[in-house]
Design an enzyme around this catalytic site. Structure first.
Site, short mmCIF file in Angstrom:
data_model
loop_
_atom_site.label_atom_id
_atom_site.label_comp_id
_atom_site.label_asym_id
_atom_site.label_seq_id
_atom_site.Cartn_x
_atom_site.Cartn_y
_atom_site.Cartn_z
N PRO A 54 73.02 60.63 40.71
CG PRO A 54 75.24 59.82 40.61
CD PRO A 54 73.93 59.53 40.06
CD GLU A 55 69.60 65.79 39.20
OE1 GLU A 55 69.82 66.93 38.81
OE2 GLU A 55 68.44 65.39 38.86
#
Length: 271
Positions: free
Chosen positions: A2-3
């Site tokens: 997850p960015e």
DNA sequence: CTTTACGCCTGACGGC
DNA sequence: TGCCGTCAGGCGTAAA
């Protein structure tokens, strides 16, 4: 992994399911996350009615009357809304059961994620207080980056990935934005002029917004079981493409480790 | 103060 | 086919 775009997409995905709803119970199956979840976590969180779901950097803030639930997905974490009674799968570490009958389920194979229950202003929490501006906010522009970079001799890629400078620019998007802005990732931060920082700030915004848009289409239904293999890849112009031709000039893209991180760039287009 | 290295974890992958 | 070593990757923390 997850960015910021995935965290933002998660925020948008879960918000309609939890906003206005009350947490009736919490089940912690595996407390050993980035920081061990305290014994009384479940008891403290239970009973809270969530009023809004916000995001600060890659932290999700579920604000309630008595406090705020602060979640981080680490690099392998995910949140899913499932019907009550859905049997937990591997790495389903924490459940938040809501009065709607649905369950917000936290899954994290690598356990780099975290959760805190805050009864003070989240911004004053030690994890949030030192953070730089949001890249999609008005506080963030080329002028800000330029001023912040004076005196910093680190590589510009390391610089923009520093959360005290600006939050949410992860390894993938740092490479992408630098390529878009035509800046060599190894260039010392203090040796970049204002105009080029303006290009970089714009590139960071554009790349993040495009990714959020893509994440929005791919991760629309959070009650679905997984099924989102490499949804980023098709939008990436340099990351993971060593040896492939640069989209701008055709030169084979290079791959080097900068700041202990895989970095992709074009040695011809980026100076 | 700035900068760098490390470690937490597990799944994926390559070599044998 | 199976076992094993290696490594990625967010990011806080210790060390330089």
């Amino acid at each position: 992994m997850p960015e910021l775009p995935e965290v933002e997409t998660t925020r948008r995905g879960i918000s309609p399911h939890v906003s206005g709803r009350r947490i009736t119970s919490v089940t912690v199956r595996e407390p050993r996350l980035r920081w061990t979840v305290p014994e009384d976590f479940a008891r403290q969180v239970a009973g809270t009615r969530i009023t809004s779901v916000e995001r600060r950097a890659k932290y999700l803030l579920l604000r309630g009357g008595a406090g705020t639930l602060m979640l981080h997905l680490g690099m392998s974490g995910s949140l899913r809304v499932v019907p009550s009674g859905t049997p937990p799968a591997a790495h389903d570490h924490v459940d938040f059961r809501f009065d709607s009958g649905r369950v917000l389920r936290f899954n994290d194979p690598r356990r780099f994620g975290s959760m805190h229950w805050l009864t003070v202003d989240p911004e004053s929490h030690p994890l949030l207080a030192p953070l730089g501006p949001e890249p999609l906010s008005a506080d963030f522009d080329g002028g800000y980056l330029y001023r912040a970079s004076r005196g910093h001799r680190v590589a510009v890629k390391v610089f923009v990935m520093n959360a005290r400078v600006v939050v949410g620019v992860g390894n993938i998007y740092a490479s992408e934005a630098l390529h878009r802005a035509g800046i060599h990732p190894r260039r010392p931060a203090r040796r970049i002029a204002l105009a080029r920082y303006e290009a970089l700030a714009a590139a960071i915004r554009e790349v993040l917004l495009a990714a959020i848009a893509a994440g929005g289409t791919t991760l629309r239904d959070f009650t679905d079981s997984d099924g989102r293999p490499g949804y980023f890849r098709q939008h990436l112009t340099v990351y993971g493409r060593a040896g492939e031709p640069c989209g701008g000039c055709g030169t084979p893209l290079g791959h080097e480790v900068i700041g202990q991180r895989a970095t992709y760039f074009c040695r011809h287009c980026q100076r």
